[in-house]
Design a protein around this motif. Structure first.
Motif, PDB file in Angstrom:
ATOM      1  N   VAL A 176       0.737  -1.349  -0.095  1.00 30.74           N
ATOM      2  CA  VAL A 176       0.050   0.017   0.124  1.00 30.74           C
ATOM      3  C   VAL A 176       0.933   1.268   0.200  1.00 30.74           C
ATOM      4  CG1 VAL A 176      -1.812   1.456   1.355  1.00 30.74           C
ATOM      5  CG2 VAL A 176      -2.074  -0.998   1.064  1.00 30.74           C
ATOM      6  N   ASN A 181      -1.726  -1.125  -4.887  1.00 30.19           N
ATOM      7  CA  ASN A 181      -3.051  -1.555  -4.209  1.00 30.19           C
ATOM      8  C   ASN A 181      -3.601  -2.745  -4.795  1.00 30.19           C
ATOM      9  OD1 ASN A 181      -2.992   1.158  -2.770  1.00 30.19           O
ATOM     10  ND2 ASN A 181      -3.744   2.291  -4.649  1.00 30.19           N
ATOM     11  N   GLU A 182      -3.516  -2.899  -5.922  1.00 29.44           N
ATOM     12  CA  GLU A 182      -4.393  -4.252  -6.395  1.00 29.44           C
ATOM     13  C   GLU A 182      -3.410  -5.627  -5.634  1.00 29.44           C
ATOM     14  OE1 GLU A 182      -6.993  -6.828  -8.017  1.00 29.44           O
ATOM     15  OE2 GLU A 182      -6.978  -4.629  -8.058  1.00 29.44           O
ATOM     16  N   ALA A 237      -1.720  -5.268  -3.026  1.00 28.98           N
ATOM     17  CA  ALA A 237      -2.087  -5.262  -1.528  1.00 28.98           C
ATOM     18  C   ALA A 237      -3.529  -6.116  -1.278  1.00 28.98           C
ATOM     19  CB  ALA A 237      -2.105  -3.808  -1.122  1.00 28.98           C
ATOM     20  N   LEU A 238      -4.464  -5.668  -2.272  1.00 35.23           N
ATOM     21  CA  LEU A 238      -5.738  -6.301  -2.066  1.00 35.23           C
ATOM     22  C   LEU A 238      -5.592  -7.836  -2.135  1.00 35.23           C
ATOM     23  CD1 LEU A 238      -7.978  -3.517  -3.813  1.00 35.23           C
ATOM     24  CD2 LEU A 238      -7.990  -4.244  -1.416  1.00 35.23           C
ATOM     25  N   GLN A 241      -7.553   1.664   2.530  1.00 35.73           N
ATOM     26  CA  GLN A 241      -6.371   2.423   2.011  1.00 35.73           C
ATOM     27  C   GLN A 241      -6.139   1.994   0.462  1.00 35.73           C
ATOM     28  OE1 GLN A 241      -3.390   1.930   5.842  1.00 35.73           O
ATOM     29  NE2 GLN A 241      -2.827   3.833   4.364  1.00 35.73           N
ATOM     30  N   ALA A 242      -6.037   0.835   0.234  1.00 36.67           N
ATOM     31  CA  ALA A 242      -5.986   0.207  -1.057  1.00 36.67           C
ATOM     32  C   ALA A 242      -7.090   0.616  -2.049  1.00 36.67           C
ATOM     33  CB  ALA A 242      -5.617  -1.062  -0.968  1.00 36.67           C
TER      34      ALA A 242
END
Length: 493
Positions: free
Chosen positions: A66, A71-72, A74-75, A97-98
């Protein structure tokens, strides 16, 4: 010793002791705290390889991602945690956050829900970016923004229960334009995953009247199914001597209409076992997490009704290659399916034969072919001349008929599969019904009726399917998985 010198000492220790999990995790935590995000990510991934189920390591990896703007990724790292009935609170905040850059509404909802469970995880800066106020239970007072934590925060030991929920609002996820309910705690079913399920499965338990005597040909396929479920049940002492038990997984594949579903029903009928025919509508659901719960409930039902044949038709829709998926929640369904096939122990699925059928086995994730899952792939071929004659005889046995030459019809129906032959008989019967109505009496079905219907029909999908299969056999068969198809391709022009 300076901070950099301490980090170098930790790096050298980890290099000399690469299997030391606590050391690797401590190094990753210190790299994250010092802002060495790329190196922290590398160390967290190495630690996660040593301990794949460690929630704290997964949270640390997600935090490093993050803060790098990944972000992707991290998810994807957070997905297994967010699917838990009581997900770690820090995972929910990191998910917010992500999600923020692509879906502010979903991000705000994850943040509100997570901080309501543990106000100490509140992030005033993130709340400001989300455009929301602070929760009713404020975080500990502070005169300055919270510093970057020295390591990932795990779930609280006893998170406060959230206030009674209103009807969940519908929010789009970051992964998909479809709507999902707001995150909320899902109570774990009493008895665990192999006791009573937390949802009722929609698939029903049946008892099939069909046996192998009703299946023409396919002797090799029937023998494989006998060895998996029938014989271990009939001769348990002999199989136990070799450490073999009833149950396991078999993947049936072949062209459309070749009789895979009929064969699965016959396997259940041959044993006298329960039969559960699972369709896509019984599993897939628009609500996030519901598909996984449906899978768990379906397997739990099969275990309660053992011996049982659990049959998944069109399984490629539930077990597709994760590398081809762009949506993280779709990958989570695959993960749940794999977990159910493995069971919590080696006896979990004893007495449960998991059969799956597909027309496109090359789209199925390779993890399903690992021993202990669908470790046996069985090709259900188009019927040969002898099998076609036997199938036609079975299909006509309850109809008025004259002396029939099924061999002649079989020779005229090259390339026909079971569904084609069923259509042929139906067409001949319809023509004979018109004739019988005019005559006012039943007129027996004849060989000529079947031949006339055969001339008016063309096989549906065998050549097209074999043409597709040929591409994989010739160009994507490094593992030899499709060698069984080679004899069927030699005559393909």
């Amino acid at each position: 010793m300076t901070d950099e010198a301490a980090l170098n000492a930790l790096r050298e220790a980890a290099r000399l002791s690469p299997e030391n999990l606590p050391l690797r995790r401590h190094l990753a935590d210190q790299l994250l705290a010092s802002g060495n995000l790329s190196q922290a990510e590398t160390e967290y991934r190495a630690a996660l390889a040593l301990s794949p189920g460690d929630h704290g390591i997964a949270i640390g990896l997600a935090e490093a991602l993050v803060r790098q703007g990944e972000n992707e990724a991290a998810l994807t790292a957070l997905d297994p945690l967010l699917a838990m009935p009581e997900h770690p609170v820090r995972a929910g905040v990191l998910a917010a956050q992500a999600m923020l850059p692509v879906n502010r509404m979903a991000a705000a909802h994850w943040y509100r829900y997570s901080v309501a469970r543990d106000p100490s995880q509140a992030d005033p800066e993130l709340a400001h970016r989300l455009g929301i106020g602070q929760p009713s239970a404020p975080p500990p007072s502070s005169t300055s923004p919270s510093p970057v934590p020295s390591g990932p925060a795990g779930p609280p030991a006893q998170p406060p229960s959230p206030a009674p929920a209103q009807q969940p609002s519908l929010i789009p996820t970051a992964h998909s334009p479809s709507v999902v309910p707001a995150p909320h705690a899902q109570p774990q079913a009493a008895g665990g995953p192999y006791g009573s399920a937390d949802v009722e499965p929609t698939a029903e338990v049946e008892h099939s009247p069909v046996t192998f005597a009703d299946v023409a040909g396919m002797d090799t396929v029937k023998e494989a199914l006998r060895m998996k479920l029938l014989l271990p049940t009939q001769q348990p002492e002999l199989f136990a001597a070799y450490g073999k038990r009833a149950g396991g997984g078999v993947l049936l594949y072949g062209p459309p209409g070749a009789g895979k579903t009929h064969l699965a029903r016959a396997a259940a009928g041959e044993l006298g076992a329960a039969f559960v025919n699972v369709g896509l509508a019984d599993i897939l659901d628009m609500w996030t997490g519901s598909s996984e719960r449906n899978l768990r409930a379906t397997f739990a039902m099969a275990r309660r009704n053992r011996p049982c044949v659990l049959f998944f038709d069109e399984v490629d829709a539930l077990a597709a290659r994760r590398s081809d998926m762009r949506q993280a929640h779709s990958r989570q369904i695959v993960n749940q399916f794999l977990a159910e096939l493995d069971g919590v122990d080696e006896h979990a699925n004893e007495g449960v034969l998991v059969l799956a059928a597909t027309n496109a086995p090359w789209y199925i994730d390779a993890a399903f072919r690992r021993p202990g899952r669908f470790d046996q792939m069985v090709f259900v071929p188009p019927p040969d001349t002898v099998a076609r004659a036997a199938m036609l005889s079975l299909m006509c046995r309850d109809k008025p008929q004259a002396k029939m030459d099924f061999d002649k019809v079989a020779r005229a129906t090259e390339g026909f599969v079971g569904a084609d032959l069923k259509g042929l008989v139906d067409r001949a019967v319809e023509a004979k019904l018109h004739e019988s109505i005019r005559a006012g009496r039943p007129i027996p079905l004849s060989t000529g009726d079947l031949m006339a219907a055969a001339k008016a029909m063309r096989p549906t999908a065998v050549r097209e399917w074999l043409g597709t299969a040929r591409n994989y056999v010739l160009h994507a068969n490094e593992s030899g998985a499709w060698d069984e198809l080679l004899p069927w391709l030699r005559d393909l022009r």
